[in-house]
Design a protein around this motif. Structure first.
Motif, PDB file in Angstrom:
ATOM      1  N   PHE A  66       0.869  -1.172   0.000  1.00 43.66           N
ATOM      2  CA  PHE A  66       0.000   0.000   0.000  1.00 43.66           C
ATOM      3  C   PHE A  66       0.909   1.226   0.000  1.00 43.66           C
ATOM      4  O   PHE A  66       1.277   1.750   1.041  1.00 43.66           O
ATOM      5  CB  PHE A  66      -0.924   0.032   1.220  1.00 43.66           C
ATOM      6  CG  PHE A  66      -1.972  -1.034   1.222  1.00 43.66           C
ATOM      7  CD1 PHE A  66      -2.715  -1.306   0.081  1.00 43.66           C
ATOM      8  CD2 PHE A  66      -2.247  -1.755   2.368  1.00 43.66           C
ATOM      9  CE1 PHE A  66      -3.695  -2.291   0.085  1.00 43.66           C
ATOM     10  CE2 PHE A  66      -3.223  -2.736   2.375  1.00 43.66           C
ATOM     11  CZ  PHE A  66      -3.942  -2.998   1.228  1.00 43.66           C
ATOM     12  N   GLU A 144      -6.966  -5.233   3.521  1.00 48.58           N
ATOM     13  CA  GLU A 144      -7.379  -4.202   4.472  1.00 48.58           C
ATOM     14  C   GLU A 144      -8.903  -4.252   4.584  1.00 48.58           C
ATOM     15  O   GLU A 144      -9.596  -4.223   3.565  1.00 48.58           O
ATOM     16  CB  GLU A 144      -6.936  -2.821   3.989  1.00 48.58           C
ATOM     17  CG  GLU A 144      -7.345  -1.714   4.950  1.00 48.58           C
ATOM     18  CD  GLU A 144      -6.965  -0.340   4.432  1.00 48.58           C
ATOM     19  OE1 GLU A 144      -6.243   0.372   5.146  1.00 48.58           O
ATOM     20  OE2 GLU A 144      -7.386   0.014   3.315  1.00 48.58           O
ATOM     21  N   ARG A 153      -9.608  -2.911   0.354  1.00 47.72           N
ATOM     22  CA  ARG A 153      -8.644  -3.047  -0.726  1.00 47.72           C
ATOM     23  C   ARG A 153      -7.679  -4.183  -0.372  1.00 47.72           C
ATOM     24  O   ARG A 153      -7.609  -4.621   0.770  1.00 47.72           O
ATOM     25  CB  ARG A 153      -7.900  -1.757  -1.009  1.00 47.72           C
ATOM     26  CG  ARG A 153      -7.124  -1.238   0.181  1.00 47.72           C
ATOM     27  CD  ARG A 153      -6.548   0.111  -0.117  1.00 47.72           C
ATOM     28  NE  ARG A 153      -5.954   0.659   1.090  1.00 47.72           N
ATOM     29  CZ  ARG A 153      -5.072   1.616   1.083  1.00 47.72           C
ATOM     30  NH1 ARG A 153      -4.658   2.140  -0.036  1.00 47.72           N
ATOM     31  NH2 ARG A 153      -4.568   2.076   2.207  1.00 47.72           N
ATOM     32  N   TRP A 154      -6.934  -4.599  -1.361  1.00 41.61           N
ATOM     33  CA  TRP A 154      -5.898  -5.591  -1.131  1.00 41.61           C
ATOM     34  C   TRP A 154      -4.749  -5.313  -2.096  1.00 41.61           C
ATOM     35  O   TRP A 154      -4.909  -4.610  -3.095  1.00 41.61           O
ATOM     36  CB  TRP A 154      -6.434  -7.021  -1.282  1.00 41.61           C
ATOM     37  CG  TRP A 154      -6.904  -7.372  -2.660  1.00 41.61           C
ATOM     38  CD1 TRP A 154      -8.153  -7.180  -3.175  1.00 41.61           C
ATOM     39  CD2 TRP A 154      -6.133  -7.971  -3.705  1.00 41.61           C
ATOM     40  NE1 TRP A 154      -8.209  -7.608  -4.464  1.00 41.61           N
ATOM     41  CE2 TRP A 154      -6.986  -8.109  -4.825  1.00 41.61           C
ATOM     42  CE3 TRP A 154      -4.827  -8.399  -3.804  1.00 41.61           C
ATOM     43  CZ2 TRP A 154      -6.566  -8.660  -6.016  1.00 41.61           C
ATOM     44  CZ3 TRP A 154      -4.397  -8.948  -5.001  1.00 41.61           C
ATOM     45  CH2 TRP A 154      -5.271  -9.072  -6.074  1.00 41.61           C
ATOM     46  N   CYS A 155      -3.596  -5.852  -1.760  1.00 39.02           N
ATOM     47  CA  CYS A 155      -2.438  -5.679  -2.619  1.00 39.02           C
ATOM     48  C   CYS A 155      -1.573  -6.929  -2.543  1.00 39.02           C
ATOM     49  O   CYS A 155      -1.760  -7.773  -1.688  1.00 39.02           O
ATOM     50  CB  CYS A 155      -1.647  -4.439  -2.227  1.00 39.02           C
ATOM     51  SG  CYS A 155      -0.985  -4.476  -0.554  1.00 39.02           S
TER      52      CYS A 155
END
Length: 161
Positions: A66, A144, A153-155
């Motif tokens: 992030f 998250e 969101r995700w990463c």
């Protein structure tokens, strides 16, 4: 008897609200549906313990994916220092043709799926899911969520050991 019924009616909504949200299970369900089915669909077998790890989110192994939150990496790292948590039972969603084997950390024959415990920073909940590949490479997915379990969101990041 009537008194007991009134007590049950009075406290029933409180009992329903007291149920804890399993952020780890929500992250795993999302991972399996949105990521695993695309990126790892050719796998015939993976190793999975059926429980979360007894450590908090291990983002310290990877970079902070992030990028607009530079302090997140530091906060997650310090929250996770030397903290052991209770393992939670996690149900892996069924995938046709995918065999689930018990984890053997000393073998590198199969991909290993690890779910780390939830870590909280500023009213946000972070769960990392790690897919250990062959040759000591790991893909790390950081999710998250808000306190209700909604994925914000995700990463993805990675590391090699």
């Amino acid at each position: 008897m009537r008194c007991i019924i009134y007590i049950i009616i009075l406290f029933w909504p409180i009992c329903l609200k007291a149920q804890l949200i399993n952020h780890e299970q929500i992250a795993l369900d999302h991972f399996m549906e949105k990521i695993f089915d695309l990126k790892y669909k050719k796998l015939k077998a993976i190793e999975f313990s059926g429980f979360t790890e007894n450590a908090l989110t291990r983002i310290r192994y990877g970079n902070n994916c992030f990028e607009n939150l530079p302090d997140l990496h530091i906060n997650l790292f310090f929250n996770a220092q030397d903290k052991l948590i209770t393992e939670k039972k996690i149900i892996l969603p069924f995938r046709k043709g995918l065999k689930i084997k018990r984890i053997n950390m000393f073998s590198s024959k199969r991909f290993k799926l690890l779910i780390c415990g939830v870590n909280t920073v500023n009213d946000r909940f972070y769960v990392s899911i790690e897919m250990f590949k062959l040759n000591y490479h790991v893909d790390i997915y950081l999710f998250e969520m808000d306190k209700m379990g909604n994925i914000l969101r995700w990463c993805e990041t990675g590391a090699t050991f």
